[in-house]
Design a protein around this motif. Structure first.
Motif, short mmCIF file in Angstrom:
data_model
loop_
_atom_site.label_atom_id
_atom_site.label_comp_id
_atom_site.label_asym_id
_atom_site.label_seq_id
_atom_site.Cartn_x
_atom_site.Cartn_y
_atom_site.Cartn_z
N ASP A 1 65.77 -17.52 65.51
CA ASP A 1 67.18 -17.90 65.52
C ASP A 1 67.79 -17.23 66.74
N VAL B 1 66.24 -13.79 67.88
CA VAL B 1 65.64 -13.00 66.80
C VAL B 1 64.42 -13.75 66.28
N VAL C 1 63.94 -8.37 68.29
CA VAL C 1 65.20 -8.80 68.89
C VAL C 1 65.01 -8.82 70.40
N LEU D 1 64.37 -16.26 58.15
CA LEU D 1 65.54 -15.44 58.45
C LEU D 1 66.67 -16.33 58.95
N GLN D 2 67.86 -15.78 58.90
CA GLN D 2 69.02 -16.37 59.56
C GLN D 2 69.77 -15.24 60.24
N TYR D 3 70.33 -15.53 61.41
CA TYR D 3 71.07 -14.53 62.20
C TYR D 3 72.42 -15.10 62.58
N ARG D 4 73.49 -14.32 62.33
CA ARG D 4 74.83 -14.70 62.75
C ARG D 4 75.69 -13.45 62.91
N ARG E 1 76.64 -9.96 63.58
CA ARG E 1 75.77 -8.77 63.57
C ARG E 1 74.73 -8.81 62.46
N VAL F 1 71.60 -10.06 60.13
CA VAL F 1 70.32 -10.77 59.97
C VAL F 1 69.94 -10.68 58.50
N SER G 1 66.71 -11.72 56.00
CA SER G 1 65.30 -12.13 56.09
C SER G 1 64.67 -12.17 54.71
N ILE H 1 72.00 -5.98 63.23
CA ILE H 1 71.16 -6.21 64.41
C ILE H 1 71.42 -5.21 65.52
#
Length: 516
Positions: free
Chosen positions: A344, A351, A361, A383-386, A388, A390, A392, A404
């Motif tokens: 992502d 990430v 990262v 995982l998803q990241y948005r 700050r 993350v 998983s 993050i």
């Protein structure tokens, strides 16, 4: 003090002026206290004389004189004058502004109120009520909520009151009273939806994919009109979201379709045949085929002219997407010691997560390595990241939340009994799917609060799939999930039947749609 001057003799005319003006300031009433006042006849004459003199002075002189006067007074007198001045200093600006032809300013001021305050403002007086009504402030409040809150926006579209918003011509819109009565109905809808999520109340629709050979739906994405799915049988199937009929089947991959993403122009897919294909979203025509990875392409993401793919070959590829037919390799990121299962990214970081138990990262702009997040006991599947955060999921059966920027693990969520295969989150919830066939809904805000007990974090467990859950996506109103059982399920938390459905289960009557 009243009858003697400072030197013990008769008071001077200046001192008598102080006395008279002080008496005037005190609402023409008597000076309360033990101090004496000149005889009534002299006082009235002196008072009029003092006022006449006072009126002849400039404003600055009047202010300076009164300040001197107040400085000679006792505490009680200060309080008396304060009580006298307080109502004089108050102004009903909402009423006063329209009288000066400034209705728009009064409307603008009241437009910042929330619903509770706007209700109270309507009760102040008829003029305030008129400003609110003629300014269409209930309409503006609803429009503000629709602009800033996805739940409000979704409701406006689904319940079709969006057609009465963002229009200025009075001939096209109802009166303010319509919006006033609409607001509490919207609030009731929102409370019902939230309760449905908490209690697991939903209507269920099921798409039976009827794969001819190997069964299973590995990936999906949806919008209001369609669902696009990638299947184990090498095909991509596009479904009508309303009728649930299969609209189109795209073929070309020689292996299972493991990942996909689409926008208004293209569908991009990754396969176990090691290739990435780009399809025209409306016609289904293949526009491009990228041959780079040596093994299966396990995941991909694209946005703003950048695409990132990852593979069982342990590498990550970063691509520049000038157009669907002009895609060039920018950089290959190497560092994981096992298959890279998911990627992502945003403008700051890429990430990646791997079967080697780590999350890595990388800098999006330079593609340089930044840090590793360690904590999972087994390989990481999703995982998803948005911003700050993350989130998983791993084959250690847990979900972890990470910061993050510092690499800290903020929370571990436990509850799944097998590998956590897919995970998504928004501002309120985390939704996870696992190889135990279960979908779990978690309270994100509680999970981020270290004081929240672990037992309160899982809001609901949804059990309908008969096989491993491979992929899911959700919004404020629904979850759409796919599974090894060859089905796509639509869990609808908005249009819930009220026929005595038990909590956490689908209604007794469900519909199965079979593709043509």
């Amino acid at each position: 003090w009243m009858c003697e001057g400072r030197g013990g003799g008769p008071p001077s005319s200046s001192e008598r002026l102080h006395v008279c003006l002080l008496a005037c300031l005190l609402s023409n009433g008597p000076v309360v206290g033990s101090r004496k006042r000149p005889s009534e006849g002299n006082y009235e004459k002196e008072k009029e004389h003092c006022i006449a003199l006072f009126d002849q002075w400039s404003e600055a002189e009047q202010v300076e004189f009164v300040e001197r006067l107040i400085s000679r007074m006792c505490h009680y007198q200060h309080g008396h004058i304060n009580s006298y001045l307080k109502p004089m200093l108050q102004r009903d600006f909402i009423t006063a502004l329209p009288a000066q032809g400034l209705d728009h300013i009064a409307e603008n001021i009241l437009s910042f109120l929330d619903a509770r305050s706007l209700c109270a403002a309507e009760l102040v007086c008829k003029e305030w009520q008129r400003v609110i009504s003629e300014g269409m402030l209930w309409k503006k409040l609803i429009e503000r909520m629709v602009r800033t809150d996805p739940l409000w926006k979704g409701l406006s579209e689904r319940h079709q009151w969006e057609k009465y918003l963002f229009k200025n011509r009075t001939s096209e819109i109802p009166p303010n009273s319509y919006y006033h009565s609409l607001y509490p109905k919207i609030i009731q809808d929102i409370e019902t939806i939230e309760a449905n999520w908490r209690c697991g109340r939903h209507n269920l629709q099921r798409i039976q994919c009827r794969s001819e050979n190997s069964k299973g739906v590995y990936c999906l994405q949806y919008d209001d009109d369609k669902i696009i799915s990638g299947l184990r049988d090498n095909s991509i199937k596009i479904w009508d979201k309303q009728t649930l009929e299969c609209l189109k089947i795209l073929t070309g991959h020689t292996g299972s379709v493991l990942c996909l993403q689409y926008d208004e122009r293209v569908i991009v897919t990754g396969s176990s045949d090691s290739t990435v294909r780009v399809w025209e979203v409306t016609t289904g025509e293949v526009l491009n085929t990228l041959i780079h990875h040596n093994e299966a392409v396990l995941h991909l993401r694209f946005a703003n002219g950048l695409m990132v793919t990852c593979s069982k070959d342990r590498s990550i590829a970063v691509w520049d997407m000038a157009s669907p037919t002009d895609i060039s390799l920018r950089r290959v990121l190497v560092g994981h010691r096992a298959a890279v299962n998911v990627v992502d990214f945003d403008d700051k970081y890429i990430v990646s997560a791997s079967g080697d138990r780590t999350i890595k990262v990388w800098s999006t702009s330079t593609c340089e390595f930044v840090r590793t997040l360690n904590g999972h006991k087994r390989g990481i599947a999703c995982l998803q990241y948005r911003d700050r955060l993350v989130v998983s999921g791993s084959s250690d059966n847990t979900i972890r939340l990470w910061d993050i920027e510092c690499g800290a693990c903020l929370r571990v969520l436990e509850g799944h009994e097998e590998l956590v295969r897919c995970i998504r989150f928004d501002n309120k919830r985390i939704v996870s799917g696992a190889y135990d066939g279960k979908i779990k809904v978690w309270d994100l805000q509680a999970a981020l609060d270290p004081r929240a007990p672990a037992s309160t974090l899982c809001l609901r467990t949804l059990v309908e799939h008969s096989g491993r859950v491979f992929r899911l996506q959700f919004d404020e109103f629904q979850i759409i999930s796919s599974s090894h059982d060859d089905t796509i399920l639509i869990w609808d938390f908005l249009n819930v039947s009220t026929n005595g459905q038990s909590e956490g289960r689908s209604p007794s009557r469900t519909y199965t749609y079979i593709s043509r």
